[in-house]
Design a protein around this motif. Sequence first.
Motif, short mmCIF file in Angstrom:
data_model
loop_
_atom_site.label_atom_id
_atom_site.label_comp_id
_atom_site.label_asym_id
_atom_site.label_seq_id
_atom_site.Cartn_x
_atom_site.Cartn_y
_atom_site.Cartn_z
N GLY A 56 0.80 -1.23 0.00
CA GLY A 56 0.00 0.00 0.00
C GLY A 56 0.83 1.27 0.00
O GLY A 56 0.30 2.36 0.29
N LEU A 57 2.11 1.18 -0.36
CA LEU A 57 2.96 2.36 -0.32
C LEU A 57 2.68 3.33 -1.47
O LEU A 57 3.18 4.45 -1.46
N ASP A 58 1.92 2.89 -2.46
CA ASP A 58 1.58 3.78 -3.56
C ASP A 58 0.56 4.84 -3.15
O ASP A 58 0.31 5.79 -3.89
N ARG A 59 -0.02 4.70 -1.96
CA ARG A 59 -1.01 5.67 -1.50
C ARG A 59 -0.73 6.10 -0.05
O ARG A 59 -1.65 6.50 0.67
N GLY A 60 0.53 6.05 0.36
CA GLY A 60 0.89 6.39 1.72
C GLY A 60 1.51 7.77 1.85
O GLY A 60 1.30 8.66 1.01
N TRP A 61 2.33 7.94 2.90
CA TRP A 61 2.95 9.23 3.19
C TRP A 61 3.96 9.62 2.11
O TRP A 61 4.03 10.80 1.73
N LEU A 62 4.73 8.66 1.64
CA LEU A 62 5.72 8.98 0.62
C LEU A 62 5.06 9.44 -0.67
O LEU A 62 5.57 10.34 -1.35
N ALA A 63 3.94 8.84 -1.02
CA ALA A 63 3.23 9.26 -2.23
C ALA A 63 2.74 10.71 -2.10
O ALA A 63 2.65 11.43 -3.10
N ALA A 64 2.44 11.13 -0.86
CA ALA A 64 1.99 12.50 -0.65
C ALA A 64 3.14 13.50 -0.71
O ALA A 64 2.96 14.65 -1.11
N LEU A 65 4.32 13.06 -0.31
CA LEU A 65 5.46 13.98 -0.18
C LEU A 65 6.41 13.95 -1.37
O LEU A 65 7.17 14.89 -1.58
N ILE A 66 6.38 12.86 -2.16
CA ILE A 66 7.33 12.72 -3.27
C ILE A 66 6.54 12.50 -4.56
O ILE A 66 6.07 11.40 -4.84
N PRO A 67 6.39 13.53 -5.39
CA PRO A 67 5.65 13.38 -6.65
C PRO A 67 6.52 12.78 -7.73
O PRO A 67 7.74 12.64 -7.57
N GLY A 68 5.91 12.42 -8.84
CA GLY A 68 6.67 11.95 -9.98
C GLY A 68 7.48 13.06 -10.62
O GLY A 68 8.45 12.80 -11.33
#
Length: 331
Positions: A56-68
């Motif tokens: 579920g890391l595709d929708r976690g904190w890192l996904a919010a803070l690190i964009p493509g």
Amino acid sequence: MEYELSFSAADLAQTRFAVSPMWEVVTSFRLLNVETDPPLHRHWAAQVRPRLLSAGLDRGWLAALIPGAGYIADFLNPTPAGPFPELSAELAGIRASSPENVRADLATIAGKSRPAARLRLLHEDPEAVLEKVTDEIQTYWELALAPYWPRLRQLLEADVFHRARQVAEHGSAHVLNELHDTVSWDDGTLRMVRRQCSLTRDESGAGLLLVPSAFAWPRVLTRAVAPDPPQLAYPARGIGTLWEPRATKATDAVAAVLGRSRTLLLAELDTPASTTQLARHSGLSAAAVSQHLTALRDAGLVTGHRAGRSVLYARTAIADALLTPVGAGTP
């Protein structure tokens, strides 16, 4: 747009290199956070993406803070104290981020199509939420980077040692002028042609921290937060050969010492794999594979990394050296 970073003699004297696990976290997650496969890292991404989706890391904190693409929160890259920091030290640095700096980063992120609920929680209680962020970073590390870290670290350290030798032979100006085609050095000024991130002396402290990265290609990334020295993450040398199969022609000599089954398993671990995968590829029973892996791990030849319900095993640098033909050398 061109940005300039001016240098005094003291700034040049304080310029140094560091291999940063957190820069590899943010740059590698950034690559995975886009739909297309990264051309230089396709083999790695194909292995890692299913693990991240499962966790579920595709929708976690890192996904919010690190964009493509676009701005990456600066507090994710605290200044390393030494040239080869451990991930745990950098995670401690993230947890120690001041609420003011975290909220300033979030203000820059605001309105850029990020998950608003998570960012709002981080804004309201940075100290508590940063614990969750660093826990997720640790999970990402175990799934995506830890099994490959010996190979990655060898590449990054080789870049640092090469450029340190270049500084000794040709001077700092020569090395700064060869970092990247968007970076140039002239008469005490480092010039950068960039479209997204600025890097000026007014926004940062003295010196310069140069960070080689396996995943930053094809661009350079920056961090400028006073009073820390500015950071510049640039593509390391040799990325194009990073995922090529490593030489294992010395297996007969190694097998005479370790036995053929354990040598076979080491050869199979050019790519990190689970006990089940190794049993399927080697023809050995799962029980036998497990027994051999325990012995190899105790000898420092393999490492184990938790990935969901299974454990991924990877060769260590010691094992790579054993399997490399005498005289073949390493990058």
